[in-house]
Design an enzyme around this catalytic site. Sequence first.
Site, PDB file in Angstrom:
ATOM      1  N   CYS A 148      55.132 -15.048 -59.266  1.00  9.38           N
ATOM      2  CA  CYS A 148      56.387 -14.891 -58.453  1.00  9.38           C
ATOM      3  C   CYS A 148      57.353 -15.803 -59.291  1.00  9.38           C
ATOM      4  O   CYS A 148      57.182 -17.055 -59.084  1.00  9.38           O
ATOM      5  CB  CYS A 148      56.119 -15.223 -57.191  1.00  9.38           C
ATOM      6  N   GLY A 165      45.631 -21.268 -60.443  1.00 12.80           N
ATOM      7  CA  GLY A 165      45.143 -21.704 -61.547  1.00 12.80           C
ATOM      8  C   GLY A 165      46.081 -22.887 -61.685  1.00 12.80           C
ATOM      9  O   GLY A 165      46.806 -23.328 -60.786  1.00 12.80           O
ATOM     10  N   ASP A 166      46.293 -23.785 -62.878  1.00 10.16           N
ATOM     11  CA  ASP A 166      47.040 -24.776 -63.276  1.00 10.16           C
ATOM     12  C   ASP A 166      48.383 -24.476 -62.893  1.00 10.16           C
ATOM     13  O   ASP A 166      49.471 -25.308 -62.210  1.00 10.16           O
ATOM     14  CB  ASP A 166      46.986 -25.410 -64.446  1.00 10.16           C
ATOM     15  N   SER A 181      40.054 -19.803 -60.988  1.00 11.09           N
ATOM     16  CA  SER A 181      40.408 -19.681 -62.518  1.00 11.09           C
ATOM     17  C   SER A 181      39.104 -19.172 -63.197  1.00 11.09           C
ATOM     18  O   SER A 181      38.032 -19.917 -63.288  1.00 11.09           O
ATOM     19  CB  SER A 181      40.861 -20.640 -62.996  1.00 11.09           C
ATOM     20  N   ILE A 182      39.050 -18.101 -63.863  1.00  9.65           N
ATOM     21  CA  ILE A 182      37.668 -17.565 -64.234  1.00  9.65           C
ATOM     22  C   ILE A 182      37.465 -18.249 -65.711  1.00  9.65           C
ATOM     23  O   ILE A 182      36.156 -18.199 -66.180  1.00  9.65           O
ATOM     24  CB  ILE A 182      37.599 -16.041 -64.616  1.00  9.65           C
ATOM     25  N   ASP A 183      38.564 -18.859 -66.383  1.00  9.29           N
ATOM     26  CA  ASP A 183      38.316 -19.484 -67.542  1.00  9.29           C
ATOM     27  C   ASP A 183      37.672 -20.774 -67.544  1.00  9.29           C
ATOM     28  O   ASP A 183      37.296 -21.403 -68.616  1.00  9.29           O
ATOM     29  CB  ASP A 183      39.976 -19.805 -68.105  1.00  9.29           C
ATOM     30  N   GLU A 214       9.805 -17.954 -45.998  1.00  8.58           N
ATOM     31  CA  GLU A 214       8.419 -17.445 -45.835  1.00  8.58           C
ATOM     32  C   GLU A 214       7.383 -18.065 -45.099  1.00  8.58           C
ATOM     33  O   GLU A 214       6.616 -17.657 -44.571  1.00  8.58           O
ATOM     34  CB  GLU A 214       7.755 -16.799 -47.197  1.00  8.58           C
ATOM     35  N   HIS A 243       8.334  -9.969 -54.650  1.00  9.60           N
ATOM     36  CA  HIS A 243       8.452 -10.422 -56.003  1.00  9.60           C
ATOM     37  C   HIS A 243       9.739 -10.224 -56.847  1.00  9.60           C
ATOM     38  O   HIS A 243       9.964 -10.445 -58.104  1.00  9.60           O
ATOM     39  CB  HIS A 243       7.359 -10.020 -56.693  1.00  9.60           C
TER      40      HIS A 243
HETATM   41  P1  ADP Z   1      47.651 -19.537 -62.611  1.00  9.04           P
HETATM   42  O1  ADP Z   1      48.004 -19.968 -61.380  1.00  9.04           O
HETATM   43  O2  ADP Z   1      46.676 -18.548 -62.676  1.00  9.04           O
HETATM   44  O3  ADP Z   1      47.707 -20.248 -63.797  1.00  9.04           O
HETATM   45  P2  ADP Z   1      50.452 -18.762 -63.452  1.00  9.04           P
HETATM   46  O4  ADP Z   1      50.674 -19.718 -64.315  1.00  9.04           O
HETATM   47  O5  ADP Z   1      51.113 -17.295 -63.533  1.00  9.04           O
HETATM   48  O6  ADP Z   1      48.898 -18.719 -63.041  1.00  9.04           O
HETATM   49  O7  ADP Z   1      51.078 -19.183 -62.007  1.00  9.04           O
HETATM   50  C1  ADP Z   1      51.198 -18.438 -60.929  1.00  9.04           C
HETATM   51  C2  ADP Z   1      52.222 -18.705 -60.312  1.00  9.04           C
HETATM   52  O8  ADP Z   1      52.378 -20.086 -59.482  1.00  9.04           O
HETATM   53  C3  ADP Z   1      53.684 -18.263 -60.804  1.00  9.04           C
HETATM   54  O9  ADP Z   1      54.167 -17.166 -60.768  1.00  9.04           O
HETATM   55  C4  ADP Z   1      54.723 -19.166 -60.293  1.00  9.04           C
HETATM   56  O10 ADP Z   1      55.231 -18.556 -58.843  1.00  9.04           O
HETATM   57  C5  ADP Z   1      54.072 -20.327 -59.692  1.00  9.04           C
HETATM   58  N1  ADP Z   1      54.343 -21.403 -60.604  1.00  9.04           N
HETATM   59  C6  ADP Z   1      53.766 -21.584 -61.874  1.00  9.04           C
HETATM   60  N2  ADP Z   1      54.304 -22.598 -62.448  1.00  9.04           N
HETATM   61  C7  ADP Z   1      55.119 -23.165 -61.771  1.00  9.04           C
HETATM   62  C8  ADP Z   1      56.257 -24.345 -61.623  1.00  9.04           C
HETATM   63  N3  ADP Z   1      56.269 -25.073 -62.931  1.00  9.04           N
HETATM   64  N4  ADP Z   1      57.294 -24.368 -60.743  1.00  9.04           N
HETATM   65  C9  ADP Z   1      57.143 -23.574 -59.714  1.00  9.04           C
HETATM   66  N5  ADP Z   1      56.179 -22.607 -59.585  1.00  9.04           N
HETATM   67  C10 ADP Z   1      55.233 -22.444 -60.609  1.00  9.04           C
END
Ligand code: ADP
Length: 738
Positions: free
Chosen positions: A76, A105-106, A151-153, A619, A651
């Site tokens: 988004c 994820g991060d 996060s699958i990574d 069991e 088994h």
């Molecule tokens: P992931 O969470 O898997 O690392 P993304 O990096 O694409 O995936 O981040 C997912 C969503 O989190 C983005 O589309 C955005 O809506 C929000 N997001 C990511 N980084 C920021 C940020 N620095 N500030 C605000 N929203 C963020």
Amino acid sequence: MTKRIGVLTSGGDAQGMNAAVRAIVRTAIDRGAEVFAIYEGYQGLVDDGDYIKKMDWDSVGGILQLGGTVIGSARCDEFRTREGRLKSAKNLVKAGIDGLIVIGGDGSLTGANVFRQEWPSLIAELVGMGEVSAQGAAEYPNFSIVGLVGSIDNDFTGTDMTIGADTALHRITEAVDAITSTAASHQRTFVVKVMGRNCGYLALMGALACGADWVLIPEAPPDVENWGDVMTERLRAGRKAGRRDSIVILAEGARDRHGNYIGSSDVQRVLEEKLNEEVRVTMLGHVQRGGKPSAFDRTLSTLMGYEAVKAILEAKPEDEPVVIGIRNNRMTRLPLMESVRKTQAVAEAVNAGDYERAMSLRSSSFKDAFNTFKTMVRALPHPVEPTKKRFRIAVLNAGAPSPGMNTAGRAAIRLGMDAGHVMLGVRNGFEGLMDDDVEEMTWMSVSGWASRGGSALGTTRRVPKGRDLYAIARVIEDRHIDALLVIGGWNAYEAAFSMLTNRPNFPSFNIPMICLPASINNNLPGSEFSIGADTALNSIVDAVDKIKQSAVATRRCFVVEVMGNYCGYLALMGGMATGAERVYLHEEGVRLRDLQLDVEKLLDGFNSGKRLGLMIRNERANEVYNTEFICSLFEEEGRDVFDVRPAILGHLQQGGDPSPFDRIQATRLARMCLEYLIGQCEKQEFNSSFIGMQKGAIHFHDLRDFDRMIDGEHQRPKEQWWLELKSIASLLALQAPK
Ligand code: ADP
């Protein structure tokens, strides 16, 4: 004021997100909070409308085993802007939500942190705009955030595992195992590309688990300019040594030492030119995100979800937001922003070409795995230095077969040979040791063992006694065995312990010995996990998923009987991963009044619309109230309201190829066992141990403590860490509160 919690999933989806949402919703309701799902990630927060929905107990029924995320995820861009976040704050205040659990994820977690920091100013702005009243604003001075890493990574610093990484490894090992068999048939070379832009976890662990022949990861580019020549040379040497296939695993973020990306077509071209054969490429792509979550991911996500609710309910306004992680098998709370910063530092180091730093920021087990891998892929061991003292180390499997025994054996044999020692394989456990069924292993004799279930060396349950011990003593002397690695379960430990206690009678038993826990039952002392238990759990989960599907339209209760001997680990963890409403364990006992209560609950549930009941029984939970008894009782008491079916899994739980987790742990423990034995030999000592991960670290327990640490009658350790999870499993599987 009732706490109102929102939950959303954001960024790339990961298997296990649903299990986390289920745990969050149910734990929150159980604790008296209200909980809202925000659909489509931050987009739903910005858009409001129908995207914010109040959840009840049943709205998360039947999702535990589903891949992806049922509440949707999105990227988004609007949320990256203050305007988007302003709308989000308005929508949250409107819904009365004062805490948010973000699974992502991060990137998603960074967004959450920015949002929380801005919260007071966003609210002030909304008051200024007349969108929120001053009184309303006073109720929301702060906003709590808790993060879960989906996060699958497995690329998040501070947690050993992220949600989805184990399942992704399942997809990778399934695919690479399949490719390996076709590649071996035609003596082909394959390049397999896996996910991981800045993190080589999936590539490295996938390669280690599948016995691949080369790996390219972002953190450790080849250290030579002519990496293509070196790689080809190694693969060629492997073929010459008898390997029938060559598998190269490539992480999508792999690069050379100048930072140039290495694509699969680059690897293919280099190999085709130099090997003069056709090289096939397989891109695993989104398959890695797909499919059902593994047993591990279901449990991990469940526990993380539970912990997240606890954390958000305990959070004080001034507290920094936390992210829930797992460290050494225990839930932990990490400072969110610091962890995100550290995670991003690895990516920055990789992008800046500072690979030493990138690697130094990875965990020690990652580094160890990389070093182990480099040895395992050699075509032949390093030449033995003439002055080197070579020890003769015997390896055997004992007890019931357990998936991962071969993986451990292969790792020990290759690592031992590479360190210059003579590795002896003993066939058929202690019986083989008595019968002198011992042979010197070669590098290629363990080829293909990494992924193979069962026991290639052969295993028996025999625990040597009396005359057996004489025979063993003679073989140890005749074969000049300096040390013994025993890979196995309960009987293996008993046998090693019996040799230890008989040392006064048999001086040749004065050699270092070590036991590596390998039993699906997970009933060994000093170890929270034994090799094979994860595979068995996945077999149970697969079987129960199918059993559940078979009953979609009927009112039926299944009583599933699982193995474990007197140890309830498989029953409890299987129950947690499948959402069983009841598990019967020997540790807790089974009383008739419990069973009566269970029948009443079942009747109640089926009478108010429930369609499926699932009970998992160890069991040996109770000799009298066995599976047949419980089924008859339920059938009789269930009258025409529901019917009952037993499912004794048998088994199939001992079979199957080892899961990635079992392969990785088997390799890691085998390396440590071998180092221990060599260390003892070098010091001319003969301490003996059993190894295991416990309370956050790998321990070498003195073998003399074996009988003090066990409940011998029931063949299980006195301390069983997982019993404390029982209340969480039971809570989440309850019927909807009335
Ligand atoms: P992931 O969470 O898997 O690392 P993304 O990096 O694409 O995936 O981040 C997912 C969503 O989190 C983005 O589309 C955005 O809506 C929000 N997001 C990511 N980084 C920021 C940020 N620095 N500030 C605000 N929203 C963020």
